[in-house]
Write an enzyme that holds these catalytic residues in place. Sequence first.
Site, PDB file in Angstrom:
ATOM      1  N   TYR A 146      24.275   1.313   3.026  1.00 20.97           N
ATOM      2  CA  TYR A 146      24.653   2.510   3.022  1.00 20.97           C
ATOM      3  C   TYR A 146      23.421   3.518   2.390  1.00 20.97           C
ATOM      4  CZ  TYR A 146      27.264   6.701   0.954  1.00 20.97           C
ATOM      5  OH  TYR A 146      27.682   7.836   0.649  1.00 20.97           O
ATOM      6  N   ASP A 240      15.540   1.411  -0.194  1.00 20.61           N
ATOM      7  CA  ASP A 240      16.617   2.388  -1.006  1.00 20.61           C
ATOM      8  C   ASP A 240      16.776   1.195  -2.040  1.00 20.61           C
ATOM      9  OD1 ASP A 240      18.970   3.422  -1.752  1.00 20.61           O
ATOM     10  OD2 ASP A 240      19.979   3.532   0.020  1.00 20.61           O
ATOM     11  N   LYS A 268      21.415   6.448  -9.442  1.00 18.94           N
ATOM     12  CA  LYS A 268      22.151   5.520 -10.629  1.00 18.94           C
ATOM     13  C   LYS A 268      21.408   5.336 -12.064  1.00 18.94           C
ATOM     14  CE  LYS A 268      24.886   3.845  -6.781  1.00 18.94           C
ATOM     15  NZ  LYS A 268      26.219   3.959  -6.606  1.00 18.94           N
TER      16      LYS A 268
HETATM   17  N1  PLP Z   1      21.928   4.370  -1.476  1.00 21.78           N
HETATM   18  C1  PLP Z   1      22.529   3.362  -1.947  1.00 21.78           C
HETATM   19  C2  PLP Z   1      22.162   1.871  -1.900  1.00 21.78           C
HETATM   20  C3  PLP Z   1      23.821   3.611  -2.711  1.00 21.78           C
HETATM   21  O1  PLP Z   1      24.561   2.688  -3.185  1.00 21.78           O
HETATM   22  C4  PLP Z   1      24.380   5.031  -2.633  1.00 21.78           C
HETATM   23  C5  PLP Z   1      25.633   5.318  -3.495  1.00 21.78           C
HETATM   24  O2  PLP Z   1      26.343   4.289  -3.650  1.00 21.78           O
HETATM   25  C6  PLP Z   1      23.614   5.844  -2.146  1.00 21.78           C
HETATM   26  C7  PLP Z   1      22.246   5.586  -1.657  1.00 21.78           C
HETATM   27  C8  PLP Z   1      23.904   7.413  -2.083  1.00 21.78           C
HETATM   28  O3  PLP Z   1      23.887   7.865  -3.572  1.00 21.78           O
HETATM   29  P1  PLP Z   1      24.690   8.932  -4.156  1.00 21.78           P
HETATM   30  O4  PLP Z   1      26.257   8.535  -3.921  1.00 21.78           O
HETATM   31  O5  PLP Z   1      24.159   9.286  -5.501  1.00 21.78           O
HETATM   32  O6  PLP Z   1      24.625   9.914  -3.192  1.00 21.78           O
END
Ligand code: PLP
Length: 430
Positions: A146, A240, A268
């Site tokens: 994700y 990511d 985060k």
């Molecule tokens: N990338 C990863 C690995 C994530 O776990 C998340 C959200 O949980 C995101 C991107 C997206 O982040 P946000 O919820 O701050 O938009």
Amino acid sequence: MKRWAKNNIEAFELANKYIPGGVSSPVRSFYQVGGVPFFVSRAKSSKIYDIEGKEYIDYVMSWGALILGHSNSDVISAVKEQIYYGTTYGAPTEIEYILAKTISECIPSMEMIRFVNSGTEACMSAVRLARAFTGKSKVIKFEGCYHGHADYFLVSAGSGVANLQVPSSRGVTENLIKDTIVLPFNDVEKFLNTVETEDGISCIIVEPIPANMGVVIPKKGFLETLQRVCKEKNILLIFDEVITGFRFGLCGVQDIIGIKPDITCLGKIIGGGFPLACFGGRRDIMKLLAPLGEVYQAGTLSGNPIAVVAGIKTLELLKKLDYRYLESISVDLVEGIRDILSKKFKNSNTKVVINRFRSLFSVFFSQGESVENFSDVRNSDKGLFSKFFHHLLKNGVFIPPSVFETFFISFSHTRKDIQKTLDVVLSLDF
Ligand code: PLP
């Protein structure tokens, strides 16, 4: 604070009148495990409290943002002081430099950094940059990973998207996803075949330790192959690390496994519980961003001083802490759960599989001996997971309400919390 509802059920009914599903982000609604979500009144350290006054040991920790636990007093003091000086300026501050420098020193591949408000923005902007830098348009992503909710990431994505009954979100047109190539995680052969036959691949975006289909461990050589092919074929590698950044040490997981991506996305933890994320990477790539270059990216609240101060304080506190503690209590919890559940399922076809990377882990009730990709997670028993979830919740332990997520431990969790959690697991009658 004035209360509007007498209990969680009423709060959920009221919220549903004005907020779709009653929540500001889908997975909070318990739609995978069923039932009514609790509504939060306050939280401190490892505990979260609902509006009925019930206490829970929290293993969600705002989905990984709170590595120090809820309401850390040093972070709160720093934020209070900053609020006094102003909440947002729309002009640059020195503290952005301090945080960017700290992050870059901890994760050296991030030579330059741009702050944004969410992981979604970070990943979306990273791909835009990669497309501009390489002059190519296709993006490879992996099933179950994700990267936020930009249109072209919503194909076979993990986290809340995995609960939809359609392969991507409705409203995402064919045209928007025609340049997204989705491959199974951990399948080197499929990956190599794809890069041999497809032209025009600008970047590969991957969670180096996927945590949005639960935790899945990369097979030996998988990430190394991605790196090698990227170098050979002028493809940019985007890690990511929105979850993994600063989770296992004052570094990214890239520094632990020895792979240097071209661009990294963080979120985060770096915001210390406030909305902050960033992307960063090679200087020659980052210099394409406006105002230096012609890749446009901007934000009214980007680099917000309150979030930046919370981030600086969080990283400062993390420097003084021993990450081995996080791993040690995670091992105690994981091995305890494994031991208890394996005995309960001794005579069953269901296998209890717990995938763990350091302090990040997930529990699956699996049909097979291992869980190695999205399809294994999808085939795991969600009914048993719901039962597990609700038993824990009823007894004061809050774990992520979906099999597609991961437990989050913080420095505020105590060995007593771990023992209490294990006692609750032991009392579960499957
Ligand atoms: N990338 C990863 C690995 C994530 O776990 C998340 C959200 O949980 C995101 C991107 C997206 O982040 P946000 O919820 O701050 O938009």
